[in-house]
Every structure is written in C-alpha cells, then in structure tokens.
Design a protein around this motif. Structure first.
Motif, PDB file in Angstrom:
ATOM      1  N   PRO A 187       3.408   7.550  -8.994  1.00 48.45           N
ATOM      2  CA  PRO A 187       4.019   8.696  -9.678  1.00 48.45           C
ATOM      3  C   PRO A 187       4.636   9.663  -8.674  1.00 48.45           C
ATOM      4  N   ALA A 188       5.331  10.651  -9.193  1.00 51.42           N
ATOM      5  CA  ALA A 188       6.047  11.594  -8.326  1.00 51.42           C
ATOM      6  C   ALA A 188       5.101  12.404  -7.451  1.00 51.42           C
ATOM      7  N   ASN A 189       3.862  12.627  -7.909  1.00 52.90           N
ATOM      8  CA  ASN A 189       2.931  13.453  -7.136  1.00 52.90           C
ATOM      9  C   ASN A 189       2.132  12.657  -6.108  1.00 52.90           C
ATOM     10  N   ALA A 190       2.374  11.359  -6.012  1.00 50.10           N
ATOM     11  CA  ALA A 190       1.656  10.535  -5.043  1.00 50.10           C
ATOM     12  C   ALA A 190       2.199  10.785  -3.639  1.00 50.10           C
ATOM     13  N   PRO A 191       1.351  10.684  -2.613  1.00 50.10           N
ATOM     14  CA  PRO A 191       1.825  10.894  -1.240  1.00 50.10           C
ATOM     15  C   PRO A 191       2.694   9.742  -0.767  1.00 50.10           C
ATOM     16  N   SER A 192       3.480   9.998   0.274  1.00 45.79           N
ATOM     17  CA  SER A 192       4.228   8.922   0.909  1.00 45.79           C
ATOM     18  C   SER A 192       3.248   7.998   1.620  1.00 45.79           C
ATOM     19  N   PHE A 193       3.715   6.830   2.029  1.00 48.46           N
ATOM     20  CA  PHE A 193       2.793   5.861   2.617  1.00 48.46           C
ATOM     21  C   PHE A 193       2.218   6.371   3.934  1.00 48.46           C
ATOM     22  N   ASN A 194       0.902   6.255   4.060  1.00 43.73           N
ATOM     23  CA  ASN A 194       0.201   6.507   5.313  1.00 43.73           C
ATOM     24  C   ASN A 194      -1.129   5.770   5.241  1.00 43.73           C
ATOM     25  N   ASN A 195      -1.781   5.651   6.386  1.00 45.86           N
ATOM     26  CA  ASN A 195      -2.991   4.830   6.465  1.00 45.86           C
ATOM     27  C   ASN A 195      -4.227   5.492   5.869  1.00 45.86           C
ATOM     28  N   ARG A 196      -4.094   6.734   5.427  1.00 43.24           N
ATOM     29  CA  ARG A 196      -5.245   7.408   4.817  1.00 43.24           C
ATOM     30  C   ARG A 196      -5.205   7.351   3.295  1.00 43.24           C
ATOM     31  N   ASP A 197      -4.021   7.512   2.709  1.00 44.04           N
ATOM     32  CA  ASP A 197      -3.895   7.598   1.256  1.00 44.04           C
ATOM     33  C   ASP A 197      -3.601   6.267   0.578  1.00 44.04           C
ATOM     34  N   TRP A 198      -3.237   5.263   1.363  1.00 47.62           N
ATOM     35  CA  TRP A 198      -2.902   3.963   0.788  1.00 47.62           C
ATOM     36  C   TRP A 198      -3.651   2.863   1.532  1.00 47.62           C
ATOM     37  N   VAL A 199      -4.180   1.911   0.781  1.00 43.15           N
ATOM     38  CA  VAL A 199      -4.922   0.791   1.361  1.00 43.15           C
ATOM     39  C   VAL A 199      -4.284  -0.507   0.889  1.00 43.15           C
ATOM     40  N   ILE A 200      -4.075  -1.419   1.823  1.00 43.26           N
ATOM     41  CA  ILE A 200      -3.465  -2.706   1.505  1.00 43.26           C
ATOM     42  C   ILE A 200      -4.556  -3.731   1.228  1.00 43.26           C
ATOM     43  N   SER A 201      -4.459  -4.380   0.083  1.00 44.57           N
ATOM     44  CA  SER A 201      -5.376  -5.453  -0.339  1.00 44.57           C
ATOM     45  C   SER A 201      -6.843  -5.047  -0.242  1.00 44.57           C
ATOM     46  N   PRO A 202      -7.234  -3.950  -0.904  1.00 47.65           N
ATOM     47  CA  PRO A 202      -8.641  -3.539  -0.840  1.00 47.65           C
ATOM     48  C   PRO A 202      -9.541  -4.444  -1.679  1.00 47.65           C
ATOM     49  N   LEU A 203     -10.830  -4.408  -1.350  1.00 45.51           N
ATOM     50  CA  LEU A 203     -11.849  -5.082  -2.150  1.00 45.51           C
ATOM     51  C   LEU A 203     -12.471  -4.031  -3.061  1.00 45.51           C
ATOM     52  N   ILE A 204     -12.238  -4.150  -4.378  1.00 44.74           N
ATOM     53  CA  ILE A 204     -12.707  -3.169  -5.351  1.00 44.74           C
ATOM     54  C   ILE A 204     -13.622  -3.869  -6.338  1.00 44.74           C
ATOM     55  N   ASN A 205     -14.872  -3.421  -6.401  1.00 47.53           N
ATOM     56  CA  ASN A 205     -15.869  -4.063  -7.273  1.00 47.53           C
ATOM     57  C   ASN A 205     -15.941  -5.561  -7.020  1.00 47.53           C
ATOM     58  N   ASN A 206     -15.920  -5.916  -5.722  1.00 45.36           N
ATOM     59  CA  ASN A 206     -16.027  -7.304  -5.269  1.00 45.36           C
ATOM     60  C   ASN A 206     -14.832  -8.166  -5.669  1.00 45.36           C
ATOM     61  N   VAL A 207     -13.718  -7.538  -6.019  1.00 44.45           N
ATOM     62  CA  VAL A 207     -12.495  -8.267  -6.357  1.00 44.45           C
ATOM     63  C   VAL A 207     -11.389  -7.830  -5.406  1.00 44.45           C
ATOM     64  N   ARG A 208     -10.726  -8.800  -4.760  1.00 45.02           N
ATOM     65  CA  ARG A 208      -9.630  -8.492  -3.856  1.00 45.02           C
ATOM     66  C   ARG A 208      -8.375  -8.163  -4.656  1.00 45.02           C
ATOM     67  N   VAL A 209      -7.802  -6.986  -4.407  1.00 49.05           N
ATOM     68  CA  VAL A 209      -6.578  -6.562  -5.089  1.00 49.05           C
ATOM     69  C   VAL A 209      -5.426  -6.727  -4.110  1.00 49.05           C
ATOM     70  N   ASN A 210      -4.560  -7.684  -4.361  1.00 45.53           N
ATOM     71  CA  ASN A 210      -3.483  -8.008  -3.431  1.00 45.53           C
ATOM     72  C   ASN A 210      -2.268  -7.121  -3.677  1.00 45.53           C
ATOM     73  N   ASP A 211      -2.439  -5.866  -3.337  1.00 45.96           N
ATOM     74  CA  ASP A 211      -1.356  -4.897  -3.486  1.00 45.96           C
ATOM     75  C   ASP A 211      -1.693  -3.693  -2.615  1.00 45.96           C
ATOM     76  N   THR A 212      -0.784  -2.726  -2.563  1.00 47.89           N
ATOM     77  CA  THR A 212      -1.018  -1.482  -1.833  1.00 47.89           C
ATOM     78  C   THR A 212      -1.447  -0.427  -2.843  1.00 47.89           C
ATOM     79  N   ILE A 213      -2.689   0.066  -2.700  1.00 47.22           N
ATOM     80  CA  ILE A 213      -3.333   0.883  -3.725  1.00 47.22           C
ATOM     81  C   ILE A 213      -3.544   2.309  -3.222  1.00 47.22           C
ATOM     82  N   TRP A 214      -3.280   3.264  -4.110  1.00 51.04           N
ATOM     83  CA  TRP A 214      -3.527   4.680  -3.813  1.00 51.04           C
ATOM     84  C   TRP A 214      -5.033   4.935  -3.828  1.00 51.04           C
ATOM     85  N   VAL A 215      -5.533   5.571  -2.774  1.00 56.78           N
ATOM     86  CA  VAL A 215      -6.949   5.900  -2.690  1.00 56.78           C
ATOM     87  C   VAL A 215      -7.103   7.380  -2.369  1.00 56.78           C
ATOM     88  N   GLN A 216      -8.257   7.911  -2.710  1.00 57.20           N
ATOM     89  CA  GLN A 216      -8.593   9.291  -2.363  1.00 57.20           C
ATOM     90  C   GLN A 216      -9.965   9.308  -1.710  1.00 57.20           C
TER      91      GLN A 216
END
Length: 224
Positions: free
Chosen positions: A92-121
């Motif tokens: 969305p428009a209020n999301a930060p630009s890409f950086n290594n703190r706010d975005w994670v590539i292919s994270p493991l969430i609830n023991n499931v690998r998500v093959n995308d770049t995901i917004w994290v806080q």
C-alpha cells in the motif's frame, strides 16, 4: 540483533551479573541506575559499552535464545483487509520503501516458507534493553534515529536470563551492554552525545529510563 549490510556493521555483546538479595523494598517493576560508559577501539569493530545497575523484586529479567514465542516473537506481519500478507509487489501507499529491516525475502511463517518479499514490523517486546542516542548541539538534544536511512537498524537488544529457574526472588546486579560498530568515529566524531537506557522484565514492565552524563567518544576512550 541483526547485522545490517550498510556502511556500518553493527553487533551487540551483553554480560549480566546478579546476586540474590532480600526482597525488602525491591520493586516489581525493574529499577536501573547509571554505572559506567566506555569506548574501546580495536582493529575491527569498535565498542561503545554502557553498564547499568539493576534491582528487581521477582528476578524475572532476561530472555534466552529459545524465548521467541509471543509476546517475545521477533517480527509481526501486517496483513491487508482480506487477512493476506502484504508483499512488496502489492504494497500500500503507506508501506516503506525496500530495506533490510522492513522487508524480508522468503520468510518462514508458522513453519511455512513464503516465497515472496513480505512486509514485517519489529516487535518491541522481542527486546529487553532499549537504547536511544541524542546529540547535543547549541544546548539542544536531538535524537539520532538509527531506524532511518541509511542504517535501518536499532541498538535495542537482549540480555540473557538473570536466574536459571522461574522461582521468584529479588535480585540486584549489573548489566554491561556493548554495542559494536565500524562507524562510531565517522558518525559522531567530536559530537557531545548522551544515551537513554531502559530494561524490561518478562511481564513486559519497563524500567524508568536512565540518562547518561553528556560525553564525547574521546572522553570515555579506554586503552586496549
């Protein structure tokens, strides 16, 4: 904490020392006071070390590496109005630009690998020691924001459990918290700075902040 791949590589080192004490007048909410500051230069990363004294009525201070379940999880994952994870492609428009703190590539969430770049806080309760930096210029203090570009990081961190079991008893001691960086001199040079520090127990009770005296790196430099 994470090592951030920018101009200044940042790590932390922590040591905690405690003794069991009678519970007379010891607070449930942790109390801290300033003890010492040191700046140690090495052939690699230099270390800014703060030592604080602490007292706590229950002894529920510190987090071990296995303390990662809520409320001590490291990251939260914002979701859209449909309950879906937010990807960089559909941000969305209020999301930060890409950086290594706010975005994670292919994270493991609830023991499931998500093959995308995901917004994290970042979850603030993942940490139990919190450090803020202030620069003094013309008599005014301005906070130095490590979360802003180009750093996208934090000097908040974790210290280990003070007691090895969960029996409640009063403790007091010292926490020696070292913050390593290749960039202390290039960032602060001859600036007058001060730190504000808090700790938090496992009930998520934060101490009142303790503020260090004003200092320059040269004033607290320690010989190797």
């Amino acid at each position: 904490m994470k090592v951030v791949k920018v101009s200044y590589i940042i790590l932390t080192l922590v040591a905690a020392y405690a003794c069991i004490a009678p519970p007379v007048d010891f607070p449930s909410r942790p109390e801290i006071s300033f003890n010492n500051l040191e700046y140690v230069e090495t052939n690699q990363a230099d270390s800014l070390i703060i030592t604080v004294n602490f007292r706590d009525g229950e002894g529920d201070l510190g987090l071990n590496p296995r303390d990662i379940e809520p409320p001590f999880n490291e990251l939260n994952y914002p979701r859209d109005q449909n309950g879906q994870l937010i990807t960089y492609r559909n941000r969305p428009a209020n999301a930060p630009s890409f950086n290594n703190r706010d975005w994670v590539i292919s994270p493991l969430i609830n023991n499931v690998r998500v093959n995308d770049t995901i917004w994290v806080q970042e979850n603030p309760d993942y940490f139990n020691i919190f450090v803020r930096f202030f620069i003094k210029r013309s008599g005014q203090y301005t906070e130095f924001d490590w979360s802003a570009p180009p750093f996208f990081t934090t000097f908040n961190g974790r210290f280990p459990r003070i007691l090895t079991d969960d029996r409640q008893r009063a403790v007091e001691g010292q926490i020696r918290y070292g913050m390593l960086s290749l960039g202390w001199n290039s960032i602060f040079r001859n600036d007058t700075i001060r730190l504000e520090v808090q700790i938090q127990d496992r009930q998520l009770q934060r101490s009142e902040p303790v503020v260090t005296p004003d200092f320059t790196l040269a004033q607290i430099r320690r010989s190797r």
